[in-house]
Write a protein that holds these residues in place. Structure first.
Motif, PDB file in Angstrom:
ATOM      1  N   CYS A   1       0.836  -1.200   0.000  1.00  0.00           N
ATOM      2  CA  CYS A   1       0.000   0.000   0.000  1.00  0.00           C
ATOM      3  C   CYS A   1       0.870   1.248   0.000  1.00  0.00           C
ATOM      4  O   CYS A   1       1.907   1.298   0.670  1.00  0.00           O
ATOM      5  CB  CYS A   1      -0.916   0.012   1.220  1.00  0.00           C
ATOM      6  SG  CYS A   1      -1.953  -1.438   1.319  1.00  0.00           S
ATOM      7  N   ASP A   2       0.448   2.245  -0.742  1.00  0.00           N
ATOM      8  CA  ASP A   2       1.172   3.509  -0.842  1.00  0.00           C
ATOM      9  C   ASP A   2       0.814   4.398   0.353  1.00  0.00           C
ATOM     10  O   ASP A   2       0.062   5.363   0.226  1.00  0.00           O
ATOM     11  CB  ASP A   2       0.829   4.197  -2.168  1.00  0.00           C
ATOM     12  CG  ASP A   2       1.708   5.409  -2.425  1.00  0.00           C
ATOM     13  OD1 ASP A   2       2.794   5.497  -1.819  1.00  0.00           O
ATOM     14  OD2 ASP A   2       1.293   6.264  -3.229  1.00  0.00           O
TER      15      ASP A   2
ATOM     16  N   ILE B   1       4.974   2.499   4.786  1.00  0.00           N
ATOM     17  CA  ILE B   1       4.444   1.533   3.835  1.00  0.00           C
ATOM     18  C   ILE B   1       3.827   0.362   4.599  1.00  0.00           C
ATOM     19  O   ILE B   1       4.404  -0.131   5.566  1.00  0.00           O
ATOM     20  CB  ILE B   1       5.553   1.040   2.881  1.00  0.00           C
ATOM     21  CG1 ILE B   1       5.981   2.189   1.966  1.00  0.00           C
ATOM     22  CG2 ILE B   1       5.093  -0.167   2.078  1.00  0.00           C
ATOM     23  CD1 ILE B   1       7.138   1.867   1.066  1.00  0.00           C
TER      24      ILE B   1
END
Length: 119
Positions: free
Chosen positions: A81-82, A86
Motif C-alpha cells: 500500500c502507498d 508503507i
C-alpha cells in the motif's frame, strides 16, 4: 499390509505411487502449524501484516515465511500500500477456495477428536 492396500483407492502400483505423491504435494502446500490457520483468518477479508501476526499469534519471521510459501502456491496475494509508513496487505485468492472442503472436513474431524480425547 501390501502397498496396494495402503492406497486410498483401488489402483495399480503405479497409480498408488502417484496418489501418494499427490498427498505429499497437498501436505507440502497446506501442511505445518500455520497455513490453514492463516487461511481461516483471511477468510474474513484482507489484513495488514501486523494485524495478521497479532490475530494468529505468530512471530513476524514465521509469518513472513508462511506467507511467501502461500503466495508462491497461489493461495494469497500481497499488496504493498502507498502509505507512510508503507504497509502490506494480504488476502486470499479465488484459488484458495478450492481448500474449503478440506478445511471443513478437517474442522469436523478435529472437533470429533477433541470430544473423544476429553472423554
Amino acid at each position: 499390509m501390501t502397498r496396494k492396500t495402503q492406497c486410498l483407492i483401488p489402483a495399480t502400483d503405479r497409480e498408488c505411487k502417484i496418489a501418494m505423491l499427490t498427498l505429499q504435494d497437498t501436505l507440502h502446500v497446506v501442511g505445518g502449524k500455520w497455513k490453514l490457520v492463516l487461511i481461516s483468518i483471511l477468510r474474513a477479508g484482507k489484513l495488514k501484516f501486523r494485524e495478521l501476526s497479532r490475530e494468529a499469534g505468530i512471530s513476524s519471521r514465521i509469518l513472513s515465511k508462511e506467507l511467501k510459501e502461500m503466495e508462491m502456491n497461489g493461495l494469497v496475494t500481497r499488496t504493498v500500500c502507498d502509505t507512510n509508513p508503507i504497509t502490506v496487505e494480504y488476502e486470499l485468492t479465488p484459488y484458495s477456495d478450492t481448500l474449503s472442503e478440506l478445511i471443513t472436513v478437517m474442522h469436523a474431524w478435529g472437533k470429533q477428536h477433541r470430544e473423544k480425547i476429553k472423554g
